[in-house]
Structure formats: structure tokens, C-alpha cells
Motif scaffolding. Structure first.
Motif, PDB file in Angstrom:
ATOM      1  N   ARG A 188      -1.045  25.202  22.046  1.00 30.81           N
ATOM      2  CA  ARG A 188      -1.232  26.306  21.099  1.00 30.81           C
ATOM      3  C   ARG A 188      -2.590  26.955  21.335  1.00 30.81           C
ATOM      4  N   LYS A 189      -2.600  28.242  21.618  1.00 29.37           N
ATOM      5  CA  LYS A 189      -3.831  28.957  21.945  1.00 29.37           C
ATOM      6  C   LYS A 189      -4.853  28.838  20.828  1.00 29.37           C
ATOM      7  N   GLY A 190      -6.076  28.456  21.191  1.00 29.21           N
ATOM      8  CA  GLY A 190      -7.163  28.381  20.235  1.00 29.21           C
ATOM      9  C   GLY A 190      -7.250  27.081  19.463  1.00 29.21           C
ATOM     10  N   LEU A 191      -6.280  26.187  19.647  1.00 26.49           N
ATOM     11  CA  LEU A 191      -6.295  24.913  18.920  1.00 26.49           C
ATOM     12  C   LEU A 191      -7.150  23.903  19.667  1.00 26.49           C
ATOM     13  N   ARG A 192      -8.095  23.321  18.961  1.00 22.88           N
ATOM     14  CA  ARG A 192      -8.983  22.349  19.596  1.00 22.88           C
ATOM     15  C   ARG A 192      -8.263  21.034  19.864  1.00 22.88           C
ATOM     16  N   SER A 193      -8.802  20.252  20.766  1.00 22.98           N
ATOM     17  CA  SER A 193      -8.309  18.911  21.013  1.00 22.98           C
ATOM     18  C   SER A 193      -8.892  17.953  19.985  1.00 22.98           C
ATOM     19  N   GLY A 194      -8.316  16.755  19.888  1.00 20.13           N
ATOM     20  CA  GLY A 194      -8.832  15.757  18.967  1.00 20.13           C
ATOM     21  C   GLY A 194      -7.729  14.857  18.455  1.00 20.13           C
ATOM     22  N   ILE A 195      -8.077  13.950  17.563  1.00 21.16           N
ATOM     23  CA  ILE A 195      -7.104  13.023  16.986  1.00 21.16           C
ATOM     24  C   ILE A 195      -7.374  12.854  15.494  1.00 21.16           C
ATOM     25  N   ILE A 196      -6.359  12.440  14.774  1.00 21.57           N
ATOM     26  CA  ILE A 196      -6.515  12.076  13.372  1.00 21.57           C
ATOM     27  C   ILE A 196      -7.231  10.727  13.317  1.00 21.57           C
ATOM     28  N   PRO A 197      -8.241  10.566  12.478  1.00 20.80           N
ATOM     29  CA  PRO A 197      -8.958   9.289  12.414  1.00 20.80           C
ATOM     30  C   PRO A 197      -8.019   8.101  12.206  1.00 20.80           C
ATOM     31  N   ASN A 198      -8.301   7.028  12.918  1.00 21.77           N
ATOM     32  CA  ASN A 198      -7.560   5.765  12.803  1.00 21.77           C
ATOM     33  C   ASN A 198      -6.098   5.874  13.231  1.00 21.77           C
ATOM     34  N   SER A 199      -5.795   6.847  14.096  1.00 20.31           N
ATOM     35  CA  SER A 199      -4.426   6.960  14.615  1.00 20.31           C
ATOM     36  C   SER A 199      -4.328   6.290  15.981  1.00 20.31           C
ATOM     37  N   VAL A 200      -3.105   5.911  16.346  1.00 23.78           N
ATOM     38  CA  VAL A 200      -2.831   5.324  17.653  1.00 23.78           C
ATOM     39  C   VAL A 200      -1.854   6.219  18.396  1.00 23.78           C
ATOM     40  N   ASN A 201      -1.897   6.155  19.707  1.00 23.41           N
ATOM     41  CA  ASN A 201      -1.065   7.031  20.527  1.00 23.41           C
ATOM     42  C   ASN A 201       0.211   6.325  20.979  1.00 23.41           C
ATOM     43  N   LEU A 202       1.347   6.915  20.638  1.00 25.69           N
ATOM     44  CA  LEU A 202       2.645   6.456  21.130  1.00 25.69           C
ATOM     45  C   LEU A 202       3.445   7.690  21.515  1.00 25.69           C
ATOM     46  N   PRO A 203       3.305   8.175  22.762  1.00 23.32           N
ATOM     47  CA  PRO A 203       4.060   9.352  23.182  1.00 23.32           C
ATOM     48  C   PRO A 203       5.556   9.154  22.950  1.00 23.32           C
ATOM     49  N   TYR A 204       6.220  10.168  22.416  1.00 28.57           N
ATOM     50  CA  TYR A 204       7.638  10.020  22.076  1.00 28.57           C
ATOM     51  C   TYR A 204       8.476   9.665  23.297  1.00 28.57           C
ATOM     52  N   THR A 205       8.010  10.054  24.490  1.00 25.91           N
ATOM     53  CA  THR A 205       8.755   9.751  25.712  1.00 25.91           C
ATOM     54  C   THR A 205       8.816   8.250  25.985  1.00 25.91           C
ATOM     55  N   LYS A 206       7.888   7.482  25.399  1.00 28.17           N
ATOM     56  CA  LYS A 206       7.888   6.033  25.596  1.00 28.17           C
ATOM     57  C   LYS A 206       9.065   5.358  24.889  1.00 28.17           C
ATOM     58  N   LEU A 207       9.785   6.112  24.051  1.00 25.58           N
ATOM     59  CA  LEU A 207      10.954   5.564  23.367  1.00 25.58           C
ATOM     60  C   LEU A 207      12.241   5.855  24.125  1.00 25.58           C
ATOM     61  N   LEU A 208      12.129   6.534  25.257  1.00 28.33           N
ATOM     62  CA  LEU A 208      13.320   6.994  25.970  1.00 28.33           C
ATOM     63  C   LEU A 208      13.526   6.276  27.293  1.00 28.33           C
ATOM     64  N   ASN A 209      14.783   6.094  27.632  1.00 28.11           N
ATOM     65  CA  ASN A 209      15.201   5.742  28.984  1.00 28.11           C
ATOM     66  C   ASN A 209      15.944   6.959  29.512  1.00 28.11           C
TER      67      ASN A 209
END
Length: 384
Positions: A188-209
Motif C-alpha cells: 500500500r503506497k505510503g504505508l510504513r513498515s513495522g509490527i504490532i507490539p508483542n506479535s509473532v509472524n506466521l505467514p498464511y502460506t505456512k498453513l498451505l500445501n
């Protein structure tokens, strides 16, 4: 009447029940970053109706994309699709499993539980060589669906801030590793990078075969890696679509107390300021960094300037700080300098000493040019 017993059904199950009286099949495809069956007209599962997430089942006047529609809007649009209170809804998309879980979660939010996602979507249906049709079907009659909101299934900006501070709650972020780590810009144009505090990363693709969901045993293993007996899961992503994929996977495993953050990172990153860059410098390291920053008023430091900096600190400190400075952009440099000045609580007199050292740096080659003069004024303004 046909009834789903799981949040997920196979294409074989759907094929077997195609003629069920209360069956409604919804194609919830939205563009990904590839061409879709909508664009290519590869075909649709027989009796498919188009569930238009972007234009009809989102609040298009909202500040952020894919925002939950009002109860009135959702109920009206669902009825236009011929959906009744007793309908058995199967939702799919052209990518396999991408946007269909968003439709599934929306129906659950608005009180309809007789709904499931088609595992593998259109690609899996076509792999079995089941028949398709070239156009969407039309609803037979207006439905009688009644919306009954389940508030606990979605949260908002204030809610996710509260959840991020609760120990028994875990926030999952479904974005890619690269986006979560800020290694690539947000789409999304103009949207900064970053994370929500205390969140963990689980890309949705990791749930797929491929285009189907992993087995229940595999999904359980994925979630147990993070769970640690947490009582609530909150799911986020870029704009609230693939967060629902994580909610689907967790539901298949049997987890309860699941929440989707509707605005996700698009909202959170917009509504929160960029965090102040920090660095654990001692005073010598801070001095070296400020002088390096000043020396780069013309985007490089010359030998005279290097010698001045090295005369203030030892070579090891200079090299350490130089390596860090080389990795930082201009914004990060300013943020780190300001944060360290605050950390060390420098007085006005001490800042004057730093400015005098910067001026001495500029005169090291007996040429105090316009760029150096501008840099001195700039640093004086931000430091004082």
C-alpha cells in the motif's frame, strides 16, 4: 437440509452434495498479485454466485480497505444473493485458499454458522476434472438472511492495543517474513513498515500445501510452536483478508476464542507514529556518530574529517560506529541521535560543546562551504 460439520470441506464432498436444496456456492475471489479466474474466465464451479468482497461486502467509504460493512449492508447484500437463514454456504476462491476465509469469517461474524471454506478452491476442483461453467449463476429468489452480529470475532485499533498487553493473548501476523521484518516495503503506497507490539509472524502460506490447507496434524504442530497455553489468538495481516486464513487454520485444529483485527497493519501502521530509533551508545560513540553524520553533509567524509573524529575517540570505537552509520538512512540517523541525546540528558552547555566540535570538524580542511554551513544550522536547530 445440508449442514456443514467442519469449517473446511473437500471438493469431493461438494461434488457429492451439488444438488442439495439449501446449498449456496459463493466465489469470493479477489485479485492477489497474479491473474485470477475472473480475469481469465477459466470457469466457475456450477451454481456459483459472486461474493464481491471489495464492492459489496466491505464498507467502501471507510478509510481502510476491506473494512467490515454495516449489519444492514451485509444483510441486504446477502439476501440479494438468495441466502436464507437455513442456507448451507460453501465459499471458495480462484487461488486455492486466499480470500475465501474472509467471506467465511464475515458470515460467522454476522451470525451464520452453516458455512465452510472449500479446501483448495477452484484449482482443486479443476484438478479433479469436475465440470465448470463459464458464467456466474443468478439467485433464484431473494433470501431471508438475518444478520446477528457476534462482536467478539473482530477487534479494532483500541482492541488490538489492549490485546497486545494481555499475557494470555497472542497476536499472529499473517504477512510474509520479509514484510514483517521490514525488509521489503508494504504494497500500500505510503504505508510504513513495522509490527504490532508483542506479535509473532506466521505467514498464511505456512498453513498451505500448495493450494490446499495442511493436514490437521500439521496445522496443530504449526500453532503449538507459538501457543504456549495462550487462551486467545488475535490475527492480523495487511488489510484483514489473510488474517482470516489463520483463523480458519486455528478453527480446523479446534482452537476457540479467536479474533481477527479488521484494520490489520494498514490501520495500525497508519494510526501509530514511527517509533523512535534507539541505540545503546556511550558518550564517545554518540560523539563519533554525530561527527560522522555532520561530515556527510556532502555525502562523504574526507581524510581531514576522519582524523578529527579519530582524535576524539579510539579507532575501535570509530570503526564500530562507522559500520553502524553506513547501514542507517538519514531518518534513522536523526532518530538515533535525538534519542541518545535524551538518554544521556545532555545540558545546553554540553550541546554547545558538541556544536563547537562539529564546527571544528568543518574547518579541518580550511573550507567551510555552504553545505557544511547548512548542516551546522540544521544540527543546532534539532539538538537545541
Amino acid at each position: 437440509m445440508l449442514q456443514t460439520e467442519s469449517p473446511l470441506v473437500t471438493v469431493d464432498w461438494l461434488y457429492k452434495h451439488l444438488e442439495a436444496e439449501n446449498l449456496v456456492i459463493l466465489d469470493a475471489t479477489i485479485p492477489k498479485f497474479v491473474r485470477t479466474s475472473i480475469e481469465d474466465n477459466l470457469g466457475y464451479i456450477p451454481n456459483s454466485l459472486f461474493f464481491d468482497i471489495k464492492k459489496k461486502f466491505s464498507n467502501i467509504s471507510a478509510d481502510f480497505p476491506n473494512t467490515i460493512p454495516t449489519s444492514k449492508q451485509f444483510q441486504s447484500e446477502a439476501r440479494e444473493l438468495g441466502i436464507n437463514s437455513n442456507s448451507c454456504i460453501i465459499v471458495y476462491d480462484a487461488h486455492g485458499i486466499y480470500s475465501s476465509p474472509r467471506a467465511w469469517w464475515l458470515f460467522k461474524y454476522f451470525g451464520h454458522t452453516n458455512i465452510a471454506v472449500l479446501d483448495g478452491g477452484l484449482p482443486e476442483w479443476m484438478s479433479k476434472k469436475y465440470a465448470t461453467q463459464k458464467k456466474y449463476s443468478s439467485p433464484q429468489a431473494k433470501g431471508d438472511f438475518i444478520a446477528d452480529i457476534k462482536e467478539e470475532l473482530f477487534t479494532n485499533f483500541s482492541g488490538v492495543n489492549r490485546f497486545s498487553k494481555i499475557e494470555d493473548t497472542l497476536i499472529f501476523d499473517a504477512r510474509s517474513f520479509e514484510r514483517f521484518r521490514g525488509e521489503v516495503p508494504e504494497p500500500r503506497k505510503g504505508l510504513r513498515s513495522g509490527i504490532i507490539p508483542n506479535s509473532v509472524n506466521l505467514p498464511y502460506t505456512k498453513l498451505l500445501n500448495g493450494h490446499t490447507l495442511k493436514s490437521e496434524e500439521e496445522l496443530k504442530s504449526v500453532f503449538e510452536t507459538f501457543a504456549n497455553n495462550r487462551e486467545r489468538f488475535v490475527f492480523s495481516c495487511g488489510s484483514g483478508v489473510t488474517a482470516c486464513n489463520l483463523a480458519l487454520g486455528a478453527s480446523v485444529v479446534g482452537y476457540k476464542n479467536l479474533v481477527v483485527y479488521d484494520g490489520s497493519w494498514t490501520e495500525y501502521g497508519t494510526l501509530t507514529p514511527i517509533p523512535m530509533e534507539t541505540s545503546n551508545w556511550n558518550k564517545d560513540e554518540l560523539m563519533a556518530y554525530i561527527l560522522l553524520y555532520a561530515a556527510h553533509s556532502d555525502f562523504k567524509e574526507n581524510n581531514h574529517e576522519r582524523n578529527v573524529i579519530i582524535s576524539k575517540v579510539d579507532m575501535q570505537t570509530f570503526q564500530k560506529v562507522h559500520d553502524e552509520f553506513s547501514q542507517d538512512n538519514d531518518f534513522q540517523s536523526i532518530q538515533k541521535i535525538l534519542a541518545s541525546i535524551e538518554t544521556h540528558k545532555y545540558s545546553s552547555e554540553k550541546i554547545d560543546e558538541i556544536l563547537a566540535d562539529i564546527k571544528g570538524l568543518f574547518f579541518a580542511d580550511s573550507d567551510f562551504d555552504i553545505k557544511e554551513h547548512s548542516m551546522l544550522l540544521f544540527l543546532k536547530r534539532i539538538l537545541k
